[in-house]
Design an enzyme around this catalytic site. Structure first.
Site, PDB file in Angstrom:
ATOM      1  N   ASP A  13       0.742  -1.145   0.004  1.00 45.28           N
ATOM      2  CA  ASP A  13      -0.193  -0.013  -0.031  1.00 45.28           C
ATOM      3  C   ASP A  13       1.004   1.291   0.015  1.00 45.28           C
ATOM      4  OD1 ASP A  13      -2.013   2.183   0.523  1.00 45.28           O
ATOM      5  OD2 ASP A  13      -2.339   1.267   2.523  1.00 45.28           O
TER       6      ASP A  13
ATOM      7  N   GLU B 100      -0.727  10.836   0.541  1.00 48.78           N
ATOM      8  CA  GLU B 100      -2.298   9.947   0.708  1.00 48.78           C
ATOM      9  C   GLU B 100      -2.257   9.380   2.185  1.00 48.78           C
ATOM     10  OE1 GLU B 100      -4.898   6.695   0.836  1.00 48.78           O
ATOM     11  OE2 GLU B 100      -2.955   6.511   1.446  1.00 48.78           O
TER      12      GLU B 100
END
Length: 346
Positions: free
Chosen positions: A188, A222
Site C-alpha cells: 500500500d 495520501e
C-alpha cells in the site's frame, strides 16, 4: 491483451520502488524514480509543486478525461525526542502502529545525508530483565529506536548529525514466494504504482492511444489525507484511485483478485463508475470482488473534498494485513490491469 509479461514487469517495478524509503513528507527520491520510470516508457511525466508525479498517457478526447491515482508515500516515523540515554522516541507518520513496527529494523536519515541503522524496540526489551514484557502496552510512548551506534547520551546522538524532525524509515522486507505471493511492508500503495507502470508499458509496447485522455497522478501525501487534493488536469471528468484492495473478515476479496470498492468510511463511490468497473471486470474476465471497506480513505476522496466536480471510483489488488507486513499475489496484479484495460477499452 494484458498477460503475465506485464504482471512480471509491474512487480519488478514495484519491488524497485519498495527499496526506496518514502514516508509521507520524505518522498523526493521515490518521486524522481517514478518520473523516470514513466519517462523511460515514452510518456510525459513531471514533478508537481507539491512533489507528486503527473503523467500524461495520451488520448484524443480531452473533454472527458480520466485520472488514475496511486501513491508512493508510505507509513513511517519521525524523531520526536532524543532521550538522555541516546534512545529515540518517535512519532508516527500516517497510520504506522507500534505493535506492527516492534522489533523491525529501521533507517534514520539525517539532514546532511547520513543514514543510521537501528531497531524499534519495547523500552526495556530484554525478557530476562523485564518481568512485565508481555503485559506492556505497545505504543510510541512505550517503544523506542535503539541506534546501532555507540551512543549513550543525547549529545552522542546529536554528534552523529541527528535531530528532532529527522525521518525514521522501516525496512519493507520485500519478497516473493514460489507460489506467487508478494510480501512486503508498503505494498500500500507501491504495488499499485507498479501496476500503473505495467499498464503504461502495455500501452507503449502495443502503440495504443486511449480514446479518452488519460492521466496518472502518483501522489505523495495520501497516508496523511491530502495526496489527491491537487493537480487535476483540465477536462478530467472521472478519477479512479488504484490503491490496495482490502482483505479481511467480512469481505469477499482475496489477494488473488482485484477489489472494486462500493463504499468506504468516506461514503459511497460513484454508482455509475462502480458499475462500469464491474462491467470492465466481466468483459476482460478479471477475477474480482465488490466490497465495502469499514476503515479506509483514498486519494480520490481527497480530490472530491478539494472541490473537483468529478465522478470517482476505487480498485486495487487484494492486500492482506494492511498497514502491517502486507501480502498480495501476482494474480491480483493481472486482474487489476485487466480492469483498467476493460475500463478504457484498450
Amino acid at each position: 491483451m494484458i498477460n503475465e509479461t506485464y504482471a512480471e514487469f509491474a512487480w519488478e517495478q514495484a519491488a524497485k520502488l519498495l527499496s526506496i524509503d518514502s514516508p509521507s513528507g520524505f518522498t523526493a527520491k521515490a518521486a524522481a524514480w517514478v518520473r523516470s520510470a514513466f519517462a523511460d516508457l515514452g510518456f510525459s511525466a513531471d514533478i508537481t509543486t507539491k512533489g507528486g508525479v503527473l503523467i500524461d498517457l495520451g488520448g484524443a478526447d480531452s473533454s472527458d478525461g480520466l485520472l488514475l491515482e496511486a501513491h508512493t508515500d508510505t507509513l513511517g516515523g519521525m524523531i520526536a525526542q532524543i532521550k538522555g540515554d541516546g534512545r529515540l522516541k518517535i512519532t508516527s507518520i500516517g497510520g504506522m502502529r507500534a505493535e506492527n513496527g516492534e522489533a523491525e529494523n529501521v533507517r534514520v536519515y539525517s539532514r546532511d545525508g547520513k543514514v543510521y541503522e537501528g531497531t524499534l524496540q519495547l523500552c526495556n526489551a530484554s525478557v530476562h530483565v523485564n518481568g512485565g514484557y508481555g503485559d506492556a502496552k505497545r505504543s510510541f510512548d512505550t517503544t523506542e529506536v535503539v541506534l546501532d551506534e555507540d551512543v549513550r547520551s543525547a549529545e552522542d546522538v546529536r554528534k552523529l548529525g541527528l535531530e528532532v524532525g529527522d525521518f525514521v524509515c522501516f525496512d519493507p522486507r520485500t519478497c516473493r514466494t514460489k507460489s506467487g505471493y508478494l510480501k512486503s511492508r508498503f505494498l500500500d500503495d507501491k504495488l499499485s504504482v507498479g501496476i500503473l507502470l505495467g499498464f503504461a508499458k502495455y500501452l507503449s509496447d502495443n502503440h495504443i492511444t486511449p480514446a479518452r485522455r488519460t492521466y496518472v497522478h502518483v501522489t505523495v501525501y495520501e497516508e496523511v489525507g491530502h495526496g489527491g487534493s491537487a493537480s487535476v488536469p483540465a477536462g478530467v471528468t472521472e478519477a479512479i484511485s488504484v490503491d490496495m484492495g482490502c482483505v479481511g473478515d467480512g469481505l469477499a476479496c482475496t489477494e488473488r483478485q482485484v477489489s472494486i470498492c462500493a463504499k468506504d468510511s468516506g461514503g459511497p463511490y460513484s454508482y455509475e463508475v462502480v458499475g462500469k468497473l464491474i462491467e470492465a471486470a466481466k468483459k476482460t474476465g478479471a477475477d474480482y470482488a465488490v466490497d465495502v471497506y469499514p476503515f479506509y480513505g483514498s486519494d480520490v476522496e481527497a480530490t472530491l473534498r478539494s472541490g473537483c466536480d468529478i465522478r470517482h471510483g476505487l480498485i486495487g489488488a487484494g492486500v492482506y494485513a494492511s498497514h502491517g507486513y502486507e501480502r498480495s499475489h501476482m494474480d491480483g496484479i493481472t486482474n487489476t490491469m485487466k480492469v483498467l484495460c476493460g475500463y478504457l477499452d484498450v
